[in-house]
Design a protein around this motif. Structure first.
Motif, PDB file in Angstrom:
ATOM      1  N   ARG A  84       0.808  -1.219   0.000  1.00 14.65           N
ATOM      2  CA  ARG A  84       0.000   0.000   0.000  1.00 14.65           C
ATOM      3  C   ARG A  84       0.841   1.268   0.000  1.00 14.65           C
ATOM      4  O   ARG A  84       0.531   2.242  -0.688  1.00 14.65           O
ATOM      5  N   LYS A  85       1.935   1.273   0.745  1.00 20.72           N
ATOM      6  CA  LYS A  85       2.787   2.464   0.774  1.00 20.72           C
ATOM      7  C   LYS A  85       3.400   2.719  -0.598  1.00 20.72           C
ATOM      8  O   LYS A  85       3.422   3.858  -1.074  1.00 20.72           O
ATOM      9  N   ALA A  86       3.892   1.652  -1.225  1.00 20.31           N
ATOM     10  CA  ALA A  86       4.480   1.804  -2.560  1.00 20.31           C
ATOM     11  C   ALA A  86       3.430   2.262  -3.564  1.00 20.31           C
ATOM     12  O   ALA A  86       3.709   3.085  -4.450  1.00 20.31           O
ATOM     13  N   ILE A 108       0.784   4.119  -2.965  1.00 20.08           N
ATOM     14  CA  ILE A 108       0.514   5.546  -2.739  1.00 20.08           C
ATOM     15  C   ILE A 108       1.620   6.409  -3.335  1.00 20.08           C
ATOM     16  O   ILE A 108       1.358   7.450  -3.947  1.00 20.08           O
ATOM     17  N   VAL A 109       2.879   5.969  -3.152  1.00 21.69           N
ATOM     18  CA  VAL A 109       4.007   6.705  -3.725  1.00 21.69           C
ATOM     19  C   VAL A 109       3.872   6.785  -5.246  1.00 21.69           C
ATOM     20  O   VAL A 109       4.078   7.847  -5.849  1.00 21.69           O
ATOM     21  N   LEU A 110       3.510   5.672  -5.888  1.00 13.12           N
ATOM     22  CA  LEU A 110       3.348   5.666  -7.339  1.00 13.12           C
ATOM     23  C   LEU A 110       2.237   6.616  -7.783  1.00 13.12           C
ATOM     24  O   LEU A 110       2.394   7.355  -8.761  1.00 13.12           O
ATOM     25  N   VAL A 111       1.117   6.608  -7.080  1.00 13.45           N
ATOM     26  CA  VAL A 111       0.008   7.493  -7.429  1.00 13.45           C
ATOM     27  C   VAL A 111       0.461   8.953  -7.371  1.00 13.45           C
ATOM     28  O   VAL A 111       0.167   9.757  -8.266  1.00 13.45           O
ATOM     29  N   ILE A 112       1.198   9.300  -6.318  1.00 13.96           N
ATOM     30  CA  ILE A 112       1.659  10.684  -6.163  1.00 13.96           C
ATOM     31  C   ILE A 112       2.632  11.061  -7.276  1.00 13.96           C
ATOM     32  O   ILE A 112       2.563  12.159  -7.838  1.00 13.96           O
ATOM     33  N   LEU A 113       3.554  10.151  -7.610  1.00  8.52           N
ATOM     34  CA  LEU A 113       4.518  10.439  -8.673  1.00  8.52           C
ATOM     35  C   LEU A 113       3.820  10.622 -10.017  1.00  8.52           C
ATOM     36  O   LEU A 113       4.168  11.520 -10.804  1.00  8.52           O
ATOM     37  N   TYR A 114       2.837   9.779 -10.302  1.00  9.68           N
ATOM     38  CA  TYR A 114       2.102   9.918 -11.561  1.00  9.68           C
ATOM     39  C   TYR A 114       1.261  11.197 -11.560  1.00  9.68           C
ATOM     40  O   TYR A 114       1.089  11.839 -12.600  1.00  9.68           O
ATOM     41  N   LEU A 115       0.718  11.556 -10.403  1.00  5.31           N
ATOM     42  CA  LEU A 115      -0.065  12.785 -10.309  1.00  5.31           C
ATOM     43  C   LEU A 115       0.805  13.997 -10.643  1.00  5.31           C
ATOM     44  O   LEU A 115       0.400  14.878 -11.411  1.00  5.31           O
ATOM     45  N   GLU A 147       2.519 -10.329  -6.867  1.00  6.28           N
ATOM     46  CA  GLU A 147       1.066 -10.511  -6.842  1.00  6.28           C
ATOM     47  C   GLU A 147       0.306  -9.187  -6.933  1.00  6.28           C
ATOM     48  O   GLU A 147      -0.922  -9.185  -7.089  1.00  6.28           O
ATOM     49  N   ALA A 148       1.016  -8.056  -6.836  1.00 12.37           N
ATOM     50  CA  ALA A 148       0.360  -6.746  -6.891  1.00 12.37           C
ATOM     51  C   ALA A 148       0.706  -5.967  -8.158  1.00 12.37           C
ATOM     52  O   ALA A 148       0.356  -4.798  -8.279  1.00 12.37           O
ATOM     53  N   LEU A 149       1.384  -6.616  -9.125  1.00 11.37           N
ATOM     54  CA  LEU A 149       1.833  -5.899 -10.315  1.00 11.37           C
ATOM     55  C   LEU A 149       0.674  -5.330 -11.133  1.00 11.37           C
ATOM     56  O   LEU A 149       0.831  -4.307 -11.796  1.00 11.37           O
ATOM     57  N   SER A 150      -0.470  -5.975 -11.094  1.00 14.32           N
ATOM     58  CA  SER A 150      -1.599  -5.474 -11.877  1.00 14.32           C
ATOM     59  C   SER A 150      -2.071  -4.112 -11.381  1.00 14.32           C
ATOM     60  O   SER A 150      -2.743  -3.376 -12.105  1.00 14.32           O
ATOM     61  N   PHE A 151      -1.689  -3.754 -10.135  1.00 15.05           N
ATOM     62  CA  PHE A 151      -2.104  -2.471  -9.577  1.00 15.05           C
ATOM     63  C   PHE A 151      -1.187  -1.332 -10.030  1.00 15.05           C
ATOM     64  O   PHE A 151      -1.452  -0.174  -9.723  1.00 15.05           O
ATOM     65  N   ALA A 152      -0.100  -1.648 -10.731  1.00 16.95           N
ATOM     66  CA  ALA A 152       0.771  -0.589 -11.262  1.00 16.95           C
ATOM     67  C   ALA A 152       0.002   0.274 -12.252  1.00 16.95           C
ATOM     68  O   ALA A 152       0.100   1.508 -12.242  1.00 16.95           O
ATOM     69  N   SER A 153      -0.775  -0.381 -13.140  1.00 20.96           N
ATOM     70  CA  SER A 153      -1.556   0.378 -14.114  1.00 20.96           C
ATOM     71  C   SER A 153      -2.677   1.162 -13.430  1.00 20.96           C
ATOM     72  O   SER A 153      -3.044   2.257 -13.878  1.00 20.96           O
TER      73      SER A 153
END
Length: 562
Positions: A66-68, A70-77, A199-205
């Protein structure tokens, strides 16, 4: 350091890739259309590199990721904020004081996002092991982006107040911002595949879709609405004033500080989460061995890098690819006037920025739905069939746009039925664009040579995106060239000095106390020419596309199969 091949993905609004067949690339779709690139480079640590690995079908994100996430969402934002300005808001602000040709010059600022393939191998090949493969690029790029935003925030309001004198500077600054965002995108996409557990790679997109959509939405729809005095006075303030809630300068300053704050937090975040450090190190060693084997056992990163660019050249030498490239470069001509100038023309006619924001807001959820169903339709044996359908649909949308602009209310007051027609036209154009985008990527996946799959796909995708970028400057020029105005003072036509721009003509006429009468509107002529060319191109492309998608896989291989 290790060299790295590239695969390119699209990001669907759902972020669910559990239904993707093995040996295929993960489909995806960004919030902005294909002119905003849609190409998102990822490392070899993808599903396509390991056919036995399937994305997780779980509907919940593991707690450890979850922390990773959130970090990805912020970077993409953060990445979506300058892109939303460059592709969306700034052209509308400039058009109020500039001609179409001058706005066309600013369109050059969008080029880096369509051409980032040219330097993406460098981002993957060069880094500091101490800082981390992705952080080596993200941290300095975000720092530079933040400082650039702060600088622009301090001067942009004065620049925009006299854009004709500062057009080159404005274009250059946003060109740099888009270049920084494109480079950051390369690094963040690669990081997404190592900071999330398998197991969480699909959440990258999913992170990408949420982040980029939010950033783009903030800098386009929200900014246009809240910076508008009319919107603020109508919906927010009790006492009207002649200013929006904030200026462009203060908006840029805010995001400049956000960039720097997030970058400071990144200094405290390790490249690899503790629970994935050993796994990622093993993948890195495996990847290095694969790259050396793929590129004639070369141990040099620079040699591997050279081979990536040579592979692009090999792809472009194939006769069938050359035919396809011609299609990609010219297929979007038919609807370029519509997609480049219709919204600007509506604003010129009297459509308010807040009404335009509402149409974009309504369009947003439909983009997600369109992307999902377009993906399902494109999974058949003839992926270019829906692309041809979308081609025809975008031509219809372009012709429909001409009628909407032609019958814009002369008094400037929009009825609910007319506003509904604007929304329908936007949705039609968006739907057909999404169909084309998704089906074209499906075809690229089908024909890509597995030996150099990433390079193959990204070469074609980059050319496709460039096919929607290069005509813009010409389109804007033609609109001005075909436009003919007269200045009427006391019911008489007054000559204005030759050589001035359309906007300069209007200003001089107003100074003389006259009224500008448009005898010939270049938008209609340019859009008609584009649609006519589009119909001719469609008739040719239909025959060629049917032939190309019927070819066996061997016809698309750099090295023929035995």
């Amino acid at each position: 350091m290790a060299g790295e091949n590239h695969v390119y993905k699209r990001v669907h609004g759902t972020g669910d890739s559990s239904n993707i067949p093995e040996n295929q690339f993960i489909p995806a779709h960004a919030a902005f259309d294909e002119e905003n690139d849609g190409l998102l480079p990822v490392s070899m640590q993808d599903v396509s590199r390991n056919p036995t690995m399937k994305p997780s079908s779980s509907n919940s994100l593991p707690a450890k990721d979850r922390k990773a996430f959130i970090v990805l969402v912020i970077l993409y934002l953060l990445q979506g904020v300058p892109v939303g300005l460059a592709f969306g808001s700034i052209p509308f602000l400039l058009k109020a004081k500039l001609s179409y040709s001058q706005v066309g010059i600013f369109s050059l600022a969008a080029y880096p996002y369509s051409l980032k393939l040219l330097w993406s191998p460098i981002v993957d090949a060069i880094y500091s092991p101490k800082v981390g493969r992705r952080r080596s690029w993200i941290i300095p790029i975000q720092t530079i982006s933040g400082l650039t935003l702060l600088y622009l925030g301090s001067v942009i309001d004065s620049y925009v107040s006299d854009p004709a004198q500062n057009l080159t500077t404005i274009t250059f600054c946003f060109f740099l911002l888009v270049f920084f965002c494109a480079t950051q995108d390369i690094a963040v996409d690669g990081w997404a595949l190592t900071c999330l557990s398998p197991e969480a790679l699909s959440f990258a997109s999913t992170a990408q879709t949420i982040g980029i959509n939010a950033g783009y939405f903030s800098s386009f729809t929200i900014f246009l609405a809240l910076s508008s005095p009319d919107f603020a006075n109508k919906y927010i303030r009790s006492t009207p004033i002649d200013e929006g809630l904030f200026s462009l300068g203060s908006y840029l300053n805010f995001w400049g500080w956000m960039y720097l704050i997030v970058t400071g937090v990144l200094l405290l975040i390790p490249e690899d989460p503790p629970h994935l450090a050993k796994l990622n190190q093993a993948k890195l060693e495996d990847e290095k061995a694969r790259v050396e084997k793929c590129y004639n056992n070369s141990s040099s990163n620079w040699s591997a890098l050279k081979n990536v660019y040579f592979s692009m050249y090999q792809v472009l030498k194939l006769p069938n690819v050359q035919t396809f490239v011609v299609i990609l470069l010219f297929a979007k001509l038919g609807f370029q006037a519509n997609e480049a100038a219709t919204n600007l023309k509506l604003l010129e006619k009297g459509l308010s920025k807040e009404d335009l924001s509402i149409t974009v807001l309504i369009d947003f959820p439909f983009e997600m739905i369109f992307g999902y169903y377009a993906g399902r339709w494109s999974n058949g044996k003839s992926p270019l069939k829906p692309w041809l359908f979308g081609f025809a649909g975008r031509l219809v949308a372009a012709a429909f746009a001409q009628l909407i602009v032609l019958y814009f209310p002369s008094d400037g007051k929009l009825t609910s039925s007319y506003f509904l027609l604007i929304i329908v036209q936007h949705l039609l154009s968006s739907f057909m664009s999404t169909i084309q985008f998704v089906s074209l990527c499906a075809f690229h996946t089908k024909i890509a040579d597995p030996a150099i799959g990433g390079t193959y796909m990204t070469t074609l995708n980059t050319l496709s995106n460039y096919g929607g970028t290069w005509p813009r400057l010409i389109i804007y020029y033609l609109i001005d060239k075909f436009t003919y105005n007269e200045c009427i003072v006391n019911e008489k036509s007054v000559d204005i000095a030759a050589g001035v721009t359309v906007e300069g003509f209007k200003e001089q006429c107003k100074t003389l106390g006259g009224e500008v009468l448009t005898l010939r509107d270049g938008y209609y002529y340019t859009n008609f020419i584009c649609v006519t060319l589009g119909v001719v191109i469609l008739l040719w492309v239909k025959r060629k596309a049917t032939y190309l998608q019927s070819l066996p896989s061997s016809a698309w291989r750099v090295v023929r199969e035995d």
